[in-house]
Design an enzyme around this catalytic site. Structure first.
Site, mmCIF file in Angstrom:
data_model
loop_
_atom_site.group_PDB
_atom_site.id
_atom_site.type_symbol
_atom_site.label_atom_id
_atom_site.label_comp_id
_atom_site.label_asym_id
_atom_site.label_seq_id
_atom_site.Cartn_x
_atom_site.Cartn_y
_atom_site.Cartn_z
ATOM 1 N N ASP A 45 0.840 -1.194 0.000
ATOM 2 C CA ASP A 45 0.000 0.000 0.000
ATOM 3 C C ASP A 45 0.876 1.245 0.000
ATOM 4 O OD1 ASP A 45 -2.732 1.216 0.374
ATOM 5 O OD2 ASP A 45 -1.576 2.183 1.979
ATOM 6 N N TYR A 50 2.864 9.778 0.705
ATOM 7 C CA TYR A 50 3.855 9.216 1.639
ATOM 8 C C TYR A 50 5.289 9.591 1.248
ATOM 9 C CZ TYR A 50 -0.243 6.373 2.859
ATOM 10 O OH TYR A 50 -1.501 5.950 3.208
ATOM 11 N N LYS A 79 -2.281 6.120 -4.373
ATOM 12 C CA LYS A 79 -3.461 6.971 -4.129
ATOM 13 C C LYS A 79 -3.250 8.375 -4.693
ATOM 14 C CE LYS A 79 -3.850 4.560 0.274
ATOM 15 N NZ LYS A 79 -2.464 4.454 0.786
ATOM 16 N N HIS A 110 -7.556 9.345 -2.381
ATOM 17 C CA HIS A 110 -7.062 9.261 -1.002
ATOM 18 C C HIS A 110 -8.089 9.778 0.010
ATOM 19 C CE1 HIS A 110 -2.982 9.006 1.224
ATOM 20 N NE2 HIS A 110 -3.940 8.765 2.066
HETATM 21 N N1 LIG Z 1 -5.835 5.855 3.232
HETATM 22 C C1 LIG Z 1 -5.459 6.543 4.276
HETATM 23 O O1 LIG Z 1 -5.898 7.699 4.514
HETATM 24 C C2 LIG Z 1 -4.506 5.935 5.257
HETATM 25 C C3 LIG Z 1 -4.320 6.508 6.523
HETATM 26 C C4 LIG Z 1 -3.453 5.884 7.412
HETATM 27 C C5 LIG Z 1 -2.786 4.722 7.034
HETATM 28 N N2 LIG Z 1 -2.943 4.189 5.779
HETATM 29 C C6 LIG Z 1 -2.212 2.974 5.328
HETATM 30 O O2 LIG Z 1 -2.311 1.973 6.339
HETATM 31 C C7 LIG Z 1 -1.006 1.601 6.764
HETATM 32 C C8 LIG Z 1 -1.002 1.156 8.223
HETATM 33 O O3 LIG Z 1 -1.446 2.181 9.086
HETATM 34 P P1 LIG Z 1 -0.465 3.065 9.996
HETATM 35 O O4 LIG Z 1 0.861 3.184 9.351
HETATM 36 O O5 LIG Z 1 -1.229 4.289 10.302
HETATM 37 O O6 LIG Z 1 -0.287 2.297 11.351
HETATM 38 P P2 LIG Z 1 -0.384 0.825 11.966
HETATM 39 O O7 LIG Z 1 -0.101 -0.201 10.938
HETATM 40 O O8 LIG Z 1 -1.645 0.762 12.751
HETATM 41 O O9 LIG Z 1 0.822 0.912 13.008
HETATM 42 C C9 LIG Z 1 2.148 1.047 12.600
HETATM 43 C C10 LIG Z 1 3.015 1.062 13.839
HETATM 44 O O10 LIG Z 1 2.935 -0.198 14.491
HETATM 45 C C11 LIG Z 1 4.246 -0.732 14.662
HETATM 46 N N3 LIG Z 1 4.115 -2.188 14.510
HETATM 47 C C12 LIG Z 1 3.955 -2.883 13.369
HETATM 48 N N4 LIG Z 1 3.802 -4.198 13.643
HETATM 49 C C13 LIG Z 1 3.869 -4.335 14.980
HETATM 50 C C14 LIG Z 1 3.803 -5.441 15.847
HETATM 51 N N5 LIG Z 1 3.620 -6.670 15.391
HETATM 52 N N6 LIG Z 1 3.934 -5.213 17.187
HETATM 53 C C15 LIG Z 1 4.132 -3.966 17.658
HETATM 54 N N7 LIG Z 1 4.204 -2.861 16.874
HETATM 55 C C16 LIG Z 1 4.074 -3.053 15.541
HETATM 56 C C17 LIG Z 1 5.092 -0.080 13.595
HETATM 57 O O11 LIG Z 1 6.437 0.012 13.982
HETATM 58 P P3 LIG Z 1 7.661 -0.585 13.092
HETATM 59 O O12 LIG Z 1 7.532 -0.017 11.710
HETATM 60 O O13 LIG Z 1 8.859 -0.104 13.805
HETATM 61 O O14 LIG Z 1 7.492 -2.077 13.119
HETATM 62 C C18 LIG Z 1 4.470 1.316 13.587
HETATM 63 O O15 LIG Z 1 4.968 2.071 14.668
HETATM 64 C C19 LIG Z 1 -0.189 2.858 6.486
HETATM 65 O O16 LIG Z 1 1.197 2.646 6.572
HETATM 66 C C20 LIG Z 1 -0.711 3.240 5.131
HETATM 67 O O17 LIG Z 1 -0.151 2.395 4.127
HETATM 68 C C21 LIG Z 1 -3.828 4.769 4.892
#
Ligand SMILES: NC(=O)c1ccc[n+]([C@@H]2O[C@H](COP(=O)([O-])OP(=O)(O)OC[C@H]3O[C@@H](n4cnc5c(N)ncnc54)[C@H](OP(=O)(O)O)[C@@H]3O)[C@@H](O)[C@H]2O)c1
Length: 316
Positions: A45, A50, A79, A110
């Site tokens: 994704d 980003y 996006k 997005h």
């Molecule tokens: N469409 C949109 O508007 C939108 C908005 C937000 C997000 N997104 C997409 O969704 C993806 C995921 O959401 P997010 O980045 O907001 O956050 P998330 O996946 O909820 O959380 C990421 C965090 O969790 C940590 N982490 C990952 N696996 C873990 C585990 N097994 N145990 C403990 N900690 C863990 C990561 O650290 P490390 O990297 O150090 O492992 C990072 O700090 C984004 O990266 C993006 O691609 C889309």
């Protein structure tokens, strides 16, 4: 352990688990993508917003030329941030060139809120620090995105951060139906009504921020932490799994796709090992009962646009 594929409304397949890349730094995301490929991830994704598409594209080019994976095994999402219909193709081509692929599997709007760019291509802010909005209708944007499908540059299109009324408007005009709505989903913001509404219309929900975005830039010390939630922890120990795996499996058992972000190979592997257990319906219900409509991003990102007519969070 192998990936499970979901069938989209146009018949194409999308791996149910993908790797998120928001906040993955340009100098670390390439290695993250390559490690993810070795672990078995095939769905990535990405987004213009980003600012790491080039580095992701470089890594994908490398694994493709090494023969580690074939293009058709990959599912690459990006996006569109700026909705101006006249610049959809130009904006798409920027992402397309950086990702260095012959086609993009899924292109998403997005956000339904039209935002303006500043002179560097970043989001324009006013003197109070709020994002500056526009008055573009996302239906006009969507129609331009459909042309990218007609031209073979994109295989599927969809949306992100849309509510059911906004999706209904798109469904009313779409020649190529949105295959997914990518939204925030986790036990403190379960979105049950919207997920079910979409399921009934053959739109798959892709759950973002399944851990409520632990590394979100605006996190406060006293914010809730899902990995420490007692209900999640007790379900995890029953299955001999980690809280993170339960949070991901929750999305999987709702029939959704999920895209956790990590740049750490150990955590990426942990997040991948979710296809050898299943939550019971009672466990899913007890996780859903934790809902408190807590959006990880509301104040920092969305709140400044709350008066815009396309602000998506006043409706389910
Ligand atoms: N469409 C949109 O508007 C939108 C908005 C937000 C997000 N997104 C997409 O969704 C993806 C995921 O959401 P997010 O980045 O907001 O956050 P998330 O996946 O909820 O959380 C990421 C965090 O969790 C940590 N982490 C990952 N696996 C873990 C585990 N097994 N145990 C403990 N900690 C863990 C990561 O650290 P490390 O990297 O150090 O492992 C990072 O700090 C984004 O990266 C993006 O691609 C889309």
């Amino acid at each position: 352990m192998s990936l499970r594929l979901l069938t989209l409304s146009n018949g194409r397949k999308m791996p149910q688990l993908g790797l998120g890349t928001w906040k993955s730094k340009p100098d670390e995301v390439g290695n993250a993508v390559k490690s993810a490929i070795d672990i078995g991830y095939r769905h990535f994704d990405t987004a213009y917003a980003y600012f790491n598409e080039k580095e992701i594209g470089d890594a994908l080019k490398e694994v493709l030329s090494d023969g580690k994976v074939k293009r058709e095994e990959l599912f690459i999402v990006t996006k569109l941030l700026y909705l101006s219909p006249e610049s959809v193709r130009k904006n798409f081509m920027e992402s397309y060139k950086k990702l260095q692929l012959d086609y993009i599997d899924l292109y998403l709007i997005h956000t339904p809120i039209p935002l303006q760019a500043d002179e560097t291509g970043g989001l324009k802010k006013d003197e109070t620090g709020a994002y500056v909005t526009d008055d573009i209708d996302y239906l006009d944007t969507y129609k331009e995105m459909e042309k990218l499908v007609d031209d073979g540059l994109v295989k599927s299109i969809g949306v992100s951060n849309f509510n059911h009324k906004q999706l209904e408007r798109i469904l009313g005009v779409a020649k190529h139906k949105p295959v997914t709505n990518q939204i925030e989903v986790h036990p403190y913001f379960t979105r049950t009504k919207l997920i079910n509404w979409c399921l009934e219309r053959n739109i798959i929900t892709t759950c973002y921020s399944p851990f409520a975005s632990l590394d979100r830039p605006w996190a406060k010390d006293d914010d809730p932490n899902l990995l420490k939630d007692q209900v999640v922890k007790s379900i995890a120990s029953k299955h001999n799994k980690t809280p993170a795996q339960v949070l991901l499996r929750f999305c999987i058992d709702l029939g959704c796709a999920v895209i956790p972000k990590s740049v750490n190979p150990g955590r990426m592997k942990e997040n991948f090992e979710i296809f050898n257990f299943k939550l019971t319906p009672e466990e899913v219900t007890s996780i859903q009962s934790l809902n408190r409509n807590w959006m990880m991003s509301v104040d920092a990102f969305w709140h400044p646009a709350r008066n815009h007519p396309f602000y998506p969070f006043n409706e389910f």
